[in-house]
Scaffold this motif. Structure first.
Motif, PDB file in Angstrom:
ATOM      1  N   LEU A 274       0.777  -1.289   0.153  1.00  0.00           N
ATOM      2  CA  LEU A 274       0.021   0.107  -0.096  1.00  0.00           C
ATOM      3  C   LEU A 274       0.799   1.267   0.040  1.00  0.00           C
ATOM      4  N   LEU A 275       2.004   1.260   0.701  1.00  0.00           N
ATOM      5  CA  LEU A 275       2.622   2.528   0.580  1.00  0.00           C
ATOM      6  C   LEU A 275       3.377   2.923  -0.772  1.00  0.00           C
ATOM      7  N   ASP A 276       3.425   1.911  -1.478  1.00  0.00           N
ATOM      8  CA  ASP A 276       3.751   2.187  -2.892  1.00  0.00           C
ATOM      9  C   ASP A 276       2.656   2.561  -3.775  1.00  0.00           C
ATOM     10  N   ASP A 277       1.521   2.611  -3.398  1.00  0.00           N
ATOM     11  CA  ASP A 277       0.320   2.923  -4.058  1.00  0.00           C
ATOM     12  C   ASP A 277       0.682   4.572  -4.523  1.00  0.00           C
ATOM     13  N   PRO A 278       0.026   5.017  -5.789  1.00  0.00           N
ATOM     14  CA  PRO A 278       0.151   6.302  -6.073  1.00  0.00           C
ATOM     15  C   PRO A 278      -0.688   7.224  -5.044  1.00  0.00           C
ATOM     16  N   ARG A 279      -1.689   6.773  -4.734  1.00  0.00           N
ATOM     17  CA  ARG A 279      -2.417   7.460  -3.871  1.00  0.00           C
ATOM     18  C   ARG A 279      -1.944   7.977  -2.250  1.00  0.00           C
ATOM     19  N   SER A 280      -0.895   6.951  -2.035  1.00  0.00           N
ATOM     20  CA  SER A 280      -0.158   7.291  -0.713  1.00  0.00           C
ATOM     21  C   SER A 280       0.559   8.217  -0.844  1.00  0.00           C
ATOM     22  N   VAL A 281       0.713   9.317   0.502  1.00  0.00           N
ATOM     23  CA  VAL A 281       1.681  10.410   0.674  1.00  0.00           C
ATOM     24  C   VAL A 281       2.394  10.065   1.736  1.00  0.00           C
ATOM     25  N   VAL A 282       2.572   9.158   2.166  1.00  0.00           N
ATOM     26  CA  VAL A 282       3.172   8.896   3.749  1.00  0.00           C
ATOM     27  C   VAL A 282       4.679   9.443   3.760  1.00  0.00           C
ATOM     28  N   TRP A 283       5.297   9.529   2.812  1.00  0.00           N
ATOM     29  CA  TRP A 283       6.750   9.838   3.030  1.00  0.00           C
ATOM     30  C   TRP A 283       6.852  11.659   2.951  1.00  0.00           C
ATOM     31  N   ASP A 284       5.871  12.243   2.199  1.00  0.00           N
ATOM     32  CA  ASP A 284       5.712  13.719   2.292  1.00  0.00           C
ATOM     33  C   ASP A 284       5.166  13.803   3.679  1.00  0.00           C
ATOM     34  N   GLN A 285       4.281  13.142   4.139  1.00  0.00           N
ATOM     35  CA  GLN A 285       3.646  13.266   5.594  1.00  0.00           C
ATOM     36  C   GLN A 285       4.730  13.289   6.620  1.00  0.00           C
ATOM     37  N   ALA A 286       5.769  12.322   6.535  1.00  0.00           N
ATOM     38  CA  ALA A 286       6.915  11.937   7.411  1.00  0.00           C
ATOM     39  C   ALA A 286       7.750  13.511   7.456  1.00  0.00           C
ATOM     40  N   GLU A 287       8.056  13.642   6.060  1.00  0.00           N
ATOM     41  CA  GLU A 287       8.777  14.745   5.959  1.00  0.00           C
ATOM     42  C   GLU A 287       8.046  16.229   6.722  1.00  0.00           C
ATOM     43  N   ASN A 288       7.014  16.178   6.373  1.00  0.00           N
ATOM     44  CA  ASN A 288       6.366  17.536   6.832  1.00  0.00           C
ATOM     45  C   ASN A 288       6.310  17.675   8.440  1.00  0.00           C
ATOM     46  N   ARG A 289       6.798  16.567   9.373  1.00  0.00           N
ATOM     47  CA  ARG A 289       6.663  16.601  10.477  1.00  0.00           C
ATOM     48  C   ARG A 289       7.702  17.634  10.685  1.00  0.00           C
ATOM     49  N   LEU A 290       8.839  17.591  10.183  1.00  0.00           N
ATOM     50  CA  LEU A 290       9.782  18.644  10.164  1.00  0.00           C
ATOM     51  C   LEU A 290       9.451  20.080  10.066  1.00  0.00           C
ATOM     52  N   HIS A 291       8.615  20.361   9.033  1.00  0.00           N
ATOM     53  CA  HIS A 291       8.508  21.685   8.369  1.00  0.00           C
ATOM     54  C   HIS A 291       7.313  22.081   9.393  1.00  0.00           C
ATOM     55  N   ALA A 292       6.565  21.490   9.790  1.00  0.00           N
ATOM     56  CA  ALA A 292       5.285  21.891  10.516  1.00  0.00           C
ATOM     57  C   ALA A 292       5.768  22.221  11.857  1.00  0.00           C
ATOM     58  N   GLN A 293       6.609  21.346  12.626  1.00  0.00           N
ATOM     59  CA  GLN A 293       7.125  21.576  13.709  1.00  0.00           C
ATOM     60  C   GLN A 293       8.019  22.655  13.969  1.00  0.00           C
ATOM     61  N   LYS A 294       8.759  23.031  12.764  1.00  0.00           N
ATOM     62  CA  LYS A 294       9.498  24.213  12.586  1.00  0.00           C
ATOM     63  C   LYS A 294       8.651  25.563  12.662  1.00  0.00           C
ATOM     64  N   ALA A 295       7.521  25.558  12.139  1.00  0.00           N
ATOM     65  CA  ALA A 295       6.591  26.541  12.234  1.00  0.00           C
ATOM     66  C   ALA A 295       6.016  26.547  13.712  1.00  0.00           C
ATOM     67  N   LEU A 296       5.757  25.481  14.412  1.00  0.00           N
ATOM     68  CA  LEU A 296       5.354  25.741  15.717  1.00  0.00           C
ATOM     69  C   LEU A 296       6.199  26.134  16.609  1.00  0.00           C
ATOM     70  N   LEU A 297       7.665  25.663  16.430  1.00  0.00           N
ATOM     71  CA  LEU A 297       8.629  26.071  17.324  1.00  0.00           C
ATOM     72  C   LEU A 297       8.906  27.505  17.275  1.00  0.00           C
ATOM     73  N   GLU A 298       8.800  28.164  15.929  1.00  0.00           N
ATOM     74  CA  GLU A 298       8.928  29.547  15.918  1.00  0.00           C
ATOM     75  C   GLU A 298       7.958  30.288  16.328  1.00  0.00           C
ATOM     76  N   PHE A 299       6.491  29.519  16.202  1.00  0.00           N
ATOM     77  CA  PHE A 299       5.479  30.525  16.778  1.00  0.00           C
ATOM     78  C   PHE A 299       5.647  30.604  18.239  1.00  0.00           C
ATOM     79  N   LEU A 300       5.809  29.487  19.127  1.00  0.00           N
ATOM     80  CA  LEU A 300       5.997  29.234  20.338  1.00  0.00           C
ATOM     81  C   LEU A 300       6.958  30.218  21.140  1.00  0.00           C
TER      82      LEU A 300
END
Length: 308
Positions: A274-300
């Motif tokens: 399933l993780l190889d299915d073109p509808r899966s975005v799990v690797w982008d989702q995992a990478e976005n932990r970095l970017h979303a949390q940087k936004a959170l750290l900056e905000f707080l």
């Protein structure tokens, strides 16, 4: 008199507008990093990280995020601190908040976070508790936004255990204004106090096919979470009909996205491929932990020393 710091123990600690701003900022910070820009608003700021539970993505994303923002992160496992030897959480919180600029905690009991926040003059961030995983939802919402635009009014399906991720999806349904269908076996529903947050947006069904019908986002998680290992055999049997497969996704919207917060147990909650299915975005989702949390750290963290 203690300064009142902003904490992030739950998505409910922010307004819907603040959450939307965090998602937008996460995308901006991602663009900056991808463009090779040096952006260090948190120079000389220090994040303490307490881990009572194992971690890959949470540790990497917070530690790398602080370094990329010009700051530092200090990792503490239970072996490395006095918490394991009986120092009260409140005492630890007071001391840490005098030395650091923020603390991220990955813990079992959500009450540990609350006690920490009550005794801290600096922001406390929930890096996962048995109740909630709000940082993961920031990443999920950023990923959806990047791929499909606003999630408002869309339908999301949660398949599997009514666990901390499921609880956080309920909060997200309220804060980001989408409909959530939860398919879980009887006895594994999310806690009633979470359903009470968004009763008009949440529907619990037993049939995963009913949940995914026409859904724009389908998400799942492991069937046995950390701390539940003794229940594993029973859970495997109960959850067998809840495996997410390509065929199940075929019942959802044509432009459906599939997400999983990882780690994934292929052949259990998801089919092997399933993780190889073109509808899966799990690797982008995992990478976005970095970017979303940087936004959170900056905000707080930033406002705390601009206005101190």
């Amino acid at each position: 008199m203690m300064m009142s710091a902003r904490h992030f123990l739950s998505l409910m600690d922010c307004t819907p507008q603040e959450l939307a701003n965090l998602i937008r900022r996460g995308i901006e910070l991602k663009d900056l990093r991808n463009g090779g820009a040096l952006f260090e608003p948190l120079k000389n700021r220090v994040l303490g990280m307490i881990f009572e539970k194992a971690s890959t993505r949470t540790r990497l994303s917070f530690e790398a995020g602080m370094i990329q923002l010009g700051g530092q992160a200090i990792f503490l496992s239970p072996r490395d601190s006095q918490l394991n030897r009986g120092e009260p959480v409140s005492d630890t919180a007071i001391v840490m908040s005098r030395m650091l600029d923020a603390v991220m905690i990955r813990t079992f009991s959500h009450s540990t976070l609350r006690i920490f926040a009550e005794n801290s003059r600096i922001p406390i961030i929930n890096g996962l508790s048995d109740d909630l995983h709000p940082c993961q939802l920031l990443a999920d919402m950023q990923t959806f936004h990047e791929q499909r635009g606003s999630i408002r009014g869309k339908t999301v399906a949660w398949i599997g255990d009514g666990n901390n991720m499921c609880n956080t999806y309920i909060e997200a349904a309220h804060q980001f204004d989408f409909q959530l269908r939860i398919a879980c076996p009887e006895g594994f529903d999310p806690q009633p106090e979470f359903i009470a947050i968004a009763p008009d947006r949440v529907q619990i069904v037993r049939d995963p096919r009913e949940a995914v019908a026409g859904a724009h986002l389908v998400s799942t998680d492991v069937w046995t979470s950390m701390g539940q290992e003794t229940e594993e055999e029973d859970r495997l049997a109960r959850f067998k009909p809840y495996q997410v497969t390509g065929e199940l996704l075929d019942l959802s919207a044509d432009d459906v996205l599939f997400m999983h917060c990882l780690p994934a147990h292929r052949g259990e909650e998801i089919s092997l491929d399933l993780l190889d299915d073109p509808r899966s975005v799990v690797w982008d989702q995992a990478e976005n932990r970095l970017h979303a949390q940087k936004a959170l750290l900056e905000f707080l963290i930033e406002p705390a020393y601009h206005h101190a």
